[in-house]
Design a protein around this motif. Structure first.
Motif, PDB file in Angstrom:
ATOM      1  N   ASN A  94       0.816  -1.225   0.000  1.00  5.37           N
ATOM      2  CA  ASN A  94       0.000   0.000   0.000  1.00  5.37           C
ATOM      3  C   ASN A  94       0.840   1.260   0.000  1.00  5.37           C
ATOM      4  N   SER A  95       2.153   1.118   0.120  1.00 10.50           N
ATOM      5  CA  SER A  95       2.996   2.309   0.285  1.00 10.50           C
ATOM      6  C   SER A  95       4.456   1.953   0.013  1.00 10.50           C
ATOM      7  N   GLY A  96       5.260   3.007  -0.091  1.00  8.20           N
ATOM      8  CA  GLY A  96       6.684   2.814  -0.345  1.00  8.20           C
ATOM      9  C   GLY A  96       7.393   2.137   0.807  1.00  8.20           C
ATOM     10  N   THR A  97       7.048   2.531   2.008  1.00  9.36           N
ATOM     11  CA  THR A  97       7.765   1.970   3.153  1.00  9.36           C
ATOM     12  C   THR A  97       7.452   0.482   3.327  1.00  9.36           C
ATOM     13  N   GLU A  98       6.236   0.091   2.982  1.00  7.17           N
ATOM     14  CA  GLU A  98       5.924  -1.346   3.016  1.00  7.17           C
ATOM     15  C   GLU A  98       6.712  -2.090   1.948  1.00  7.17           C
ATOM     16  N   SER A 128      19.683   9.101   1.737  1.00  5.44           N
ATOM     17  CA  SER A 128      18.604   8.368   1.072  1.00  5.44           C
ATOM     18  C   SER A 128      17.325   8.461   1.909  1.00  5.44           C
ATOM     19  N   PHE A 129      16.227   8.116   1.286  1.00  2.00           N
ATOM     20  CA  PHE A 129      14.947   8.046   1.995  1.00  2.00           C
ATOM     21  C   PHE A 129      14.203   6.820   1.506  1.00  2.00           C
ATOM     22  N   HIS A 130      13.819   5.970   2.445  1.00  2.46           N
ATOM     23  CA  HIS A 130      13.145   4.735   2.046  1.00  2.46           C
ATOM     24  C   HIS A 130      11.848   4.531   2.819  1.00  2.46           C
ATOM     25  N   GLY A 131      11.381   5.572   3.515  1.00  2.00           N
ATOM     26  CA  GLY A 131      10.122   5.461   4.233  1.00  2.00           C
ATOM     27  C   GLY A 131      10.325   5.536   5.729  1.00  2.00           C
ATOM     28  N   ARG A 132       9.216   5.413   6.477  1.00  2.00           N
ATOM     29  CA  ARG A 132       9.223   5.684   7.921  1.00  2.00           C
ATOM     30  C   ARG A 132       9.000   4.453   8.788  1.00  2.00           C
ATOM     31  N   ILE A 180      19.566   1.283  -3.119  1.00  2.00           N
ATOM     32  CA  ILE A 180      19.838   2.665  -3.530  1.00  2.00           C
ATOM     33  C   ILE A 180      18.696   3.211  -4.381  1.00  2.00           C
ATOM     34  N   GLU A 181      18.501   4.527  -4.300  1.00  2.00           N
ATOM     35  CA  GLU A 181      17.556   5.219  -5.199  1.00  2.00           C
ATOM     36  C   GLU A 181      18.326   5.641  -6.456  1.00  2.00           C
ATOM     37  N   PRO A 182      17.865   5.274  -7.642  1.00  3.14           N
ATOM     38  CA  PRO A 182      18.546   5.749  -8.857  1.00  3.14           C
ATOM     39  C   PRO A 182      18.567   7.277  -8.952  1.00  3.14           C
ATOM     40  N   GLY A 185      15.295  11.430  -4.080  1.00  2.00           N
ATOM     41  CA  GLY A 185      14.225  12.427  -4.095  1.00  2.00           C
ATOM     42  C   GLY A 185      14.317  13.358  -2.902  1.00  2.00           C
ATOM     43  N   GLU A 186      13.977  12.826  -1.715  1.00  2.00           N
ATOM     44  CA  GLU A 186      14.019  13.642  -0.493  1.00  2.00           C
ATOM     45  C   GLU A 186      15.428  14.193  -0.272  1.00  2.00           C
ATOM     46  N   GLY A 187      16.421  13.438  -0.729  1.00  2.00           N
ATOM     47  CA  GLY A 187      17.827  13.835  -0.546  1.00  2.00           C
ATOM     48  C   GLY A 187      18.225  15.036  -1.381  1.00  2.00           C
ATOM     49  N   LEU A 213      16.695  -1.603  -6.015  1.00  2.00           N
ATOM     50  CA  LEU A 213      16.507  -0.198  -6.390  1.00  2.00           C
ATOM     51  C   LEU A 213      15.205   0.314  -5.800  1.00  2.00           C
ATOM     52  N   ASP A 214      15.295   1.487  -5.187  1.00  2.00           N
ATOM     53  CA  ASP A 214      14.104   2.146  -4.666  1.00  2.00           C
ATOM     54  C   ASP A 214      13.624   3.144  -5.714  1.00  2.00           C
ATOM     55  N   GLU A 215      12.604   2.732  -6.459  1.00  2.00           N
ATOM     56  CA  GLU A 215      12.048   3.615  -7.500  1.00  2.00           C
ATOM     57  C   GLU A 215      10.676   4.140  -7.072  1.00  2.00           C
ATOM     58  N   VAL A 216      10.505   4.268  -5.760  1.00  2.00           N
ATOM     59  CA  VAL A 216       9.221   4.755  -5.245  1.00  2.00           C
ATOM     60  C   VAL A 216       8.924   6.154  -5.796  1.00  2.00           C
ATOM     61  N   GLN A 217       9.943   7.015  -5.793  1.00  2.00           N
ATOM     62  CA  GLN A 217       9.724   8.390  -6.272  1.00  2.00           C
ATOM     63  C   GLN A 217      10.118   8.566  -7.736  1.00  2.00           C
ATOM     64  N   CYS A 218      11.200   7.907  -8.162  1.00  2.75           N
ATOM     65  CA  CYS A 218      11.720   8.170  -9.514  1.00  2.75           C
ATOM     66  C   CYS A 218      11.125   7.243 -10.564  1.00  2.75           C
ATOM     67  N   MET A 239      12.958  -4.426  -6.886  1.00  2.00           N
ATOM     68  CA  MET A 239      12.679  -2.991  -7.023  1.00  2.00           C
ATOM     69  C   MET A 239      11.452  -2.619  -6.193  1.00  2.00           C
ATOM     70  N   MET A 240      11.588  -1.504  -5.487  1.00  2.00           N
ATOM     71  CA  MET A 240      10.485  -0.949  -4.699  1.00  2.00           C
ATOM     72  C   MET A 240       9.760   0.098  -5.522  1.00  2.00           C
ATOM     73  N   VAL A 241       8.438   0.002  -5.527  1.00  5.92           N
ATOM     74  CA  VAL A 241       7.599   0.937  -6.285  1.00  5.92           C
ATOM     75  C   VAL A 241       6.470   1.389  -5.361  1.00  5.92           C
ATOM     76  N   ALA A 242       5.976   2.595  -5.566  1.00  7.22           N
ATOM     77  CA  ALA A 242       4.742   3.076  -4.899  1.00  7.22           C
ATOM     78  C   ALA A 242       4.358   4.391  -5.580  1.00  7.22           C
ATOM     79  N   LYS A 243       3.857   5.344  -4.827  1.00  8.70           N
ATOM     80  CA  LYS A 243       3.513   6.675  -5.338  1.00  8.70           C
ATOM     81  C   LYS A 243       2.794   6.633  -6.691  1.00  8.70           C
ATOM     82  N   GLY A 244       3.505   6.917  -7.805  1.00  7.42           N
ATOM     83  CA  GLY A 244       2.876   7.095  -9.115  1.00  7.42           C
ATOM     84  C   GLY A 244       2.064   5.916  -9.604  1.00  7.42           C
TER      85      GLY A 244
HETATM   86  C1  LIG Z   1      12.438   6.955  -2.557  1.00  8.83           C
HETATM   87  C2  LIG Z   1      11.354   6.743  -1.569  1.00  8.83           C
HETATM   88  N1  LIG Z   1      11.247   5.556  -0.957  1.00  8.83           N
HETATM   89  C3  LIG Z   1      10.284   5.293  -0.065  1.00  8.83           C
HETATM   90  C4  LIG Z   1       9.354   6.261   0.268  1.00  8.83           C
HETATM   91  C5  LIG Z   1       8.290   5.943   1.276  1.00  8.83           C
HETATM   92  O1  LIG Z   1       7.055   5.895   0.647  1.00  8.83           O
HETATM   93  P1  LIG Z   1       5.701   5.999   1.510  1.00  8.83           P
HETATM   94  O2  LIG Z   1       5.639   7.385   2.044  1.00  8.83           O
HETATM   95  O3  LIG Z   1       4.631   5.669   0.519  1.00  8.83           O
HETATM   96  O4  LIG Z   1       5.801   4.983   2.582  1.00  8.83           O
HETATM   97  C6  LIG Z   1       9.429   7.507  -0.333  1.00  8.83           C
HETATM   98  C7  LIG Z   1       8.474   8.568   0.028  1.00  8.83           C
HETATM   99  O5  LIG Z   1       8.699   9.742  -0.157  1.00  8.83           O
HETATM  100  C8  LIG Z   1      10.448   7.766  -1.282  1.00  8.83           C
HETATM  101  O6  LIG Z   1      10.564   8.953  -1.870  1.00  8.83           O
END
Ligand SMILES: Cc1ncc(COP(=O)(O)O)c(C=O)c1O
Length: 393
Positions: A94-98, A128-132, A180-182, A185-187, A213-218, A239-244
């Protein structure tokens, strides 16, 4: 007294009641050009007719069934993702962090089942940012994200972003995966150069390490390819996906090769909502647009124009901006003024942007932003920059 909504966000004094394409509208009718898209979420803008139709059709038929049963919309979306990517298999979250949680579990289980249970370490990068969630904050590792939340999930090593020597010197014996995020984003919108991603792939191959690869944002068309790693011509294992992918409906996914996913057998992971019919019906509609090569070439053309116009904006306001960086519609304005002030001046000019680390203002508009809207975006950012210059003169 504590507010009824847990006060973990610093919210702007804006409240929108309606969205139309790239526009957000307040109750009094004021229209804001949305260059944030819910932080890279509304890939096709607000209230896209195809997404509204997919969601309402599904809502009239069936909202939710458990993953104990077949879910045809989920199967269809998984097939679409497998057809269009390196992946052989998909798990929906349901989300990037999951997605981060599962990526880490999957990598560790992979080596466990291969008879190498000591390969558990995840190498991640500063900034990097991979969620909370627990894995997400342990992966990011920064004090800002982790302070007070210990004990943290163990087994993470952090390297400085771009520190090739540290990477080469690292003992990879107990490393399960590099994460790694390709494009960070938050960084602060920091694209990983193609040769670095290629180098990471080779390092992983040579040392028996998985590449996550964390492609949640990119991902999902944001950089002008369906997924950002495609520019470098290499593929991840996970690969991690979410958001878009949900276009505004909560949806995430973990994509993997058959080999990387081989440890994840029945009962090893699950989610009540992950891949539910509503989310996947919308996800299929998003994919139908974003995976279309014509759509992506349009993204590249319009993003190229946007960047060109932004370079002009930066040149015209050297006291406010320092430069433009990023790829496709994942752009960052490196600021000389405080980025928070630039974002605030944008609100006054009725244009929405998003701050990031490294004093950057992010521009993550809907991928279908038109040429006229690009001209409007530049005009509003000009107004914001001029107002800031006047305020500091
Ligand atoms: C690269 C990346 N990974 C993970 C996440 C976490 O996603 P979510 O907020 O849907 O848990 C984000 C959110 O900004 C993100 O930008």
């Amino acid at each position: 007294m504590i507010p009824s909504v847990l006060p973990t966000y610093n919210r702007a004094p804006l409240s929108f009641v309606k969205g139309e394409g790239a526009w957000l509208i307040e109750a009094d009718g004021r229209r804001f050009l949305d260059l944030g898209a819910g932080i890279a979420v509304n890939a096709l803008g607000h209230a896209h007719p195809a997404l509204v139709a997919a969601l309402t059709e599904q809502a009239n038929a069936l909202w939710h069934v458990s993953n104990l049963y077949q879910i045809p919309q989920q199967q269809k979306l998984a097939d679409l993702l497998v057809e269009n990517t390196f992946a052989d298999t998909v798990f929906f979250t349901n989300s990037g962090t999951e997605s981060c949680e599962l990526a880490v579990k999957m990598a560790r289980k992979h080596w466990y089942e291969k008879g190498q249970p000591d390969k558990t370490r995840i190498v991640a990068f500063e900034g990097s940012f991979h969620g909370r969630s627990s894995a997400g904050i342990a992966a990011a590792g920064s004090e800002k994200m982790t302070k007070g939340f210990g004990p943290l999930l163990p087994g993470f090593t952090h390297l400085r972003w771009g520190d090739h020597d540290a990477l080469q010197a690292l003992d990879l014996t107990d490393v399960a995966a590099i994460l790694i995020e390709p494009v960070q984003g938050e960084g602060g919108i920091r694209p990983l150069p193609d040769q670095c991603l290629k180098g990471l792939r080779k390092l992983c191959d040579d040392n028996g390490v998985l590449l996550i690869l964390d492609e949640v944002q990119c991902g999902m068309g944001r950089t002008g390819r369906l997924f950002a790693h495609e520019w470098a011509g290499v593929t991840p294992d996970i690969m991690m996906v979410a958001k878009g992918i949900g276009g505004g409906f909560p949806l995430g996914a973990v994509l993997a090769t058959e080999d990387a996913a081989s440890g994840m057998t029945a009962g090893t992971h699950g989610s009540t909502y992950g891949g539910n019919p509503l989310a996947c019906a919308v996800g299929c509609a998003v994919m139908a647009h974003v995976a279309d090569p014509e759509f992506l070439s349009g993204v590249n053309a319009r993003a190229g124009l946007f960047r060109q116009r932004l370079e002009g904006l930066v040149a015209a306001h050297p006291d406010v901006f320092e430069g433009v960086r990023g790829m496709g519609f994942m752009l960052g304005l490196k600021c000389r003024a405080m980025n928070a002030d630039v974002v605030k001046a944008g609100y006054d000019a009725q244009v929405i942007t998003v701050p990031a680390a490294d004093n950057v203002v992010r521009l993550l508009p809907p991928l279908n932003l038109t040429e006229d809207e690009i001209a409007e975006a530049i005009a509003r950012l000009e107004t914001a920059a001029t107002a800031l210059e006047k305020a500091t003169a």
